[in-house]
Scaffold this motif. Structure first.
Motif, PDB file in Angstrom:
ATOM      1  N   SER A 198       0.829  -1.213   0.000  1.00  0.00           N
ATOM      2  CA  SER A 198       0.000   0.000   0.000  1.00  0.00           C
ATOM      3  C   SER A 198       0.855   1.251   0.000  1.00  0.00           C
ATOM      4  O   SER A 198       0.569   2.234  -0.701  1.00  0.00           O
ATOM      5  CB  SER A 198      -0.924   0.005   1.234  1.00  0.00           C
ATOM      6  OG  SER A 198      -1.778  -1.103   1.232  1.00  0.00           O
ATOM      7  N   SER A 199       1.915   1.224   0.812  1.00  0.00           N
ATOM      8  CA  SER A 199       2.800   2.382   0.922  1.00  0.00           C
ATOM      9  C   SER A 199       3.409   2.741  -0.430  1.00  0.00           C
ATOM     10  O   SER A 199       3.504   3.917  -0.799  1.00  0.00           O
ATOM     11  CB  SER A 199       3.911   2.080   1.936  1.00  0.00           C
ATOM     12  OG  SER A 199       4.725   3.210   2.158  1.00  0.00           O
ATOM     13  N   VAL A 200       3.814   1.710  -1.195  1.00  0.00           N
ATOM     14  CA  VAL A 200       4.475   1.947  -2.476  1.00  0.00           C
ATOM     15  C   VAL A 200       3.482   2.270  -3.581  1.00  0.00           C
ATOM     16  O   VAL A 200       3.642   3.251  -4.325  1.00  0.00           O
ATOM     17  CB  VAL A 200       5.319   0.713  -2.873  1.00  0.00           C
ATOM     18  CG1 VAL A 200       5.852   0.874  -4.309  1.00  0.00           C
ATOM     19  CG2 VAL A 200       6.466   0.526  -1.906  1.00  0.00           C
ATOM     20  N   PHE A 201       2.415   1.449  -3.694  1.00  0.00           N
ATOM     21  CA  PHE A 201       1.538   1.553  -4.857  1.00  0.00           C
ATOM     22  C   PHE A 201       0.372   2.530  -4.674  1.00  0.00           C
ATOM     23  O   PHE A 201      -0.172   3.026  -5.664  1.00  0.00           O
ATOM     24  CB  PHE A 201       0.993   0.167  -5.215  1.00  0.00           C
ATOM     25  CG  PHE A 201       2.064  -0.803  -5.639  1.00  0.00           C
ATOM     26  CD1 PHE A 201       2.762  -0.613  -6.823  1.00  0.00           C
ATOM     27  CD2 PHE A 201       2.398  -1.895  -4.847  1.00  0.00           C
ATOM     28  CE1 PHE A 201       3.755  -1.499  -7.219  1.00  0.00           C
ATOM     29  CE2 PHE A 201       3.391  -2.790  -5.224  1.00  0.00           C
ATOM     30  CZ  PHE A 201       4.078  -2.583  -6.422  1.00  0.00           C
ATOM     31  N   ILE A 202      -0.029   2.792  -3.422  1.00  0.00           N
ATOM     32  CA  ILE A 202      -1.157   3.701  -3.194  1.00  0.00           C
ATOM     33  C   ILE A 202      -0.673   5.084  -2.766  1.00  0.00           C
ATOM     34  O   ILE A 202      -1.060   6.099  -3.348  1.00  0.00           O
ATOM     35  CB  ILE A 202      -2.123   3.120  -2.136  1.00  0.00           C
ATOM     36  CG1 ILE A 202      -2.733   1.807  -2.648  1.00  0.00           C
ATOM     37  CG2 ILE A 202      -3.242   4.128  -1.827  1.00  0.00           C
ATOM     38  CD1 ILE A 202      -3.642   1.118  -1.643  1.00  0.00           C
ATOM     39  N   PHE A 203       0.186   5.125  -1.730  1.00  0.00           N
ATOM     40  CA  PHE A 203       0.648   6.409  -1.202  1.00  0.00           C
ATOM     41  C   PHE A 203       1.921   6.912  -1.870  1.00  0.00           C
ATOM     42  O   PHE A 203       2.377   8.015  -1.569  1.00  0.00           O
ATOM     43  CB  PHE A 203       0.846   6.310   0.318  1.00  0.00           C
ATOM     44  CG  PHE A 203      -0.414   5.980   1.052  1.00  0.00           C
ATOM     45  CD1 PHE A 203      -1.474   6.870   1.079  1.00  0.00           C
ATOM     46  CD2 PHE A 203      -0.553   4.765   1.715  1.00  0.00           C
ATOM     47  CE1 PHE A 203      -2.643   6.566   1.748  1.00  0.00           C
ATOM     48  CE2 PHE A 203      -1.716   4.451   2.395  1.00  0.00           C
ATOM     49  CZ  PHE A 203      -2.771   5.354   2.415  1.00  0.00           C
ATOM     50  N   ARG A 204       2.507   6.096  -2.778  1.00  0.00           N
ATOM     51  CA  ARG A 204       3.717   6.489  -3.520  1.00  0.00           C
ATOM     52  C   ARG A 204       4.862   6.856  -2.584  1.00  0.00           C
ATOM     53  O   ARG A 204       5.631   7.781  -2.853  1.00  0.00           O
ATOM     54  CB  ARG A 204       3.410   7.673  -4.445  1.00  0.00           C
ATOM     55  CG  ARG A 204       2.272   7.426  -5.430  1.00  0.00           C
ATOM     56  CD  ARG A 204       2.599   6.273  -6.373  1.00  0.00           C
ATOM     57  NE  ARG A 204       1.494   6.023  -7.315  1.00  0.00           N
ATOM     58  CZ  ARG A 204       1.483   5.033  -8.194  1.00  0.00           C
ATOM     59  NH1 ARG A 204       2.505   4.194  -8.256  1.00  0.00           N
ATOM     60  NH2 ARG A 204       0.456   4.862  -9.008  1.00  0.00           N
ATOM     61  N   GLU A 205       4.958   6.133  -1.468  1.00  0.00           N
ATOM     62  CA  GLU A 205       6.046   6.361  -0.519  1.00  0.00           C
ATOM     63  C   GLU A 205       7.193   5.411  -0.858  1.00  0.00           C
ATOM     64  O   GLU A 205       6.970   4.235  -1.152  1.00  0.00           O
ATOM     65  CB  GLU A 205       5.552   6.126   0.917  1.00  0.00           C
ATOM     66  CG  GLU A 205       4.459   7.098   1.336  1.00  0.00           C
ATOM     67  CD  GLU A 205       3.824   6.720   2.657  1.00  0.00           C
ATOM     68  OE1 GLU A 205       3.155   7.596   3.248  1.00  0.00           O
ATOM     69  OE2 GLU A 205       3.969   5.568   3.101  1.00  0.00           O
TER      70      GLU A 205
END
Length: 301
Positions: free
Chosen positions: A270-277
């Motif tokens: 989620s952090s990588v693909f949704i929030f672009r973190e």
């Protein structure tokens, strides 16, 4: 495969989904309102779940008792304050690291389970939990040079202490919910868990409505106006809680919460693909250790 294993994995996925929705909701609501959405919009679904199990499946309605009420209230209050701490933590650190700090919970849950319920773990299970917690610690220092000093500073920082406190209170909540569900007796763990969930969520909804009415009445209106996104938080939250409650009725809390660390795998996605973190190698290594701890737990339990 034991039933509690896929149920716990589903719970972890739904909990990650709920947390991601709450982080998004935090941009339009305060910490209290974003936390309330989990309970207020989830309560009707929890009631419908109990009704469906009674009317469609034929399960008997459990008979509550004083022990059930006491443990339900303790668990309900603990979950409220743990959720508030976690939502607040999202505003201080990124989504993945914020969630990671709270994942020291299995060790704390094992301790509370031993003290309150007398539940003991095998040596292999303890080792597996420790491996997972080491992974959490690596994630906490992933943005710094790895050294004993940085590790101590990271684990004693404000963000870490809030996350660890959140994990501890979630651990208390989990043990209380298992105690409440088991106090109902009977041979219908799914119904025991569903009934506990409905009663506790109802209590949490009333408690937080009174709290907001006293401290910030305008927040109630903001929660009502954000009903589209808030209802998704409530739905994901109550479905996840139904899975957690069922798994913890079937198995010791420490085992369930240790396997539940798989949530961090979903969290990083989620952090990588949704929030672009962005995440780095240390965070990936920590995540792999957590997964290794889970696999060891399933092999050695």
């Amino acid at each position: 495969m034991d039933a509690w294993i896929p149920i716990t994995i589903a719970a972890a996925f739904l909990q990650n989904l709920r947390s991601a929705l709450q982080k998004h909701l935090r941009t339009s609501l305060g910490t209290t309102g974003a936390s309330f959405a989990r309970f207020g919009y989830g309560f009707p679904v929890a009631v419908l779940y109990v009704v469906a199990l009674t009317a469609l499946v034929g399960y008997r309605m459990p008979q509550p008792n004083l022990t059930f009420a006491v443990w339900g209230i303790i668990g309900g209050l603990a979950q409220i304050y743990a959720t508030i701490l976690l939502v607040h933590l999202f505003s201080l650190r990124n989504f993945a690291v914020g969630t990671a700090y709270s994942k020291t919970e299995p060790v704390q849950a094992a301790l509370f389970g031993l003290i309150i319920l007398g539940e003991r773990l095998t040596a292999g299970a303890v080792a597996a939990i420790v491996v997972g917690v080491v992974g959490v610690m690596l994630i906490s220092v992933a943005r710094q040079r790895l050294s004993p000093g940085n590790l101590v500073r990271a684990m004693t920082s404000r963000e870490a202490l809030i996350g660890i406190a959140s994990g501890a209170i979630f651990g208390i909540s989990a043990v209380a919910y298992r105690s409440a569900s088991l106090s109902l007796g009977g041979d219908q763990p799914i119904m025991q868990a569903a009934f506990t969930l409905a009663c506790v969520t109802g209590f949490q909804t009333v408690y937080m409505l009174i709290w907001m009415a006293i401290t910030d009445r305008a927040e109630i209106g903001r929660v009502a106006r954000s009903w589209r996104s808030s209802s998704l938080v409530g739905l994901a939250g109550v479905m996840g809680s139904a899975c957690w409650f069922t798994a913890m009725t079937l198995q010791q809390v420490a085992y369930v919460r240790a396997l539940g660390q798989i949530e961090l795998v979903f969290t990083f996605a989620s952090s990588v693909f949704i929030f672009r973190e962005r995440i780095n190698r240390m965070e990936v290594t920590g995540c792999l250790l957590i997964v290794s701890g889970i696999l060891l737990l399933l092999a050695w339990k």
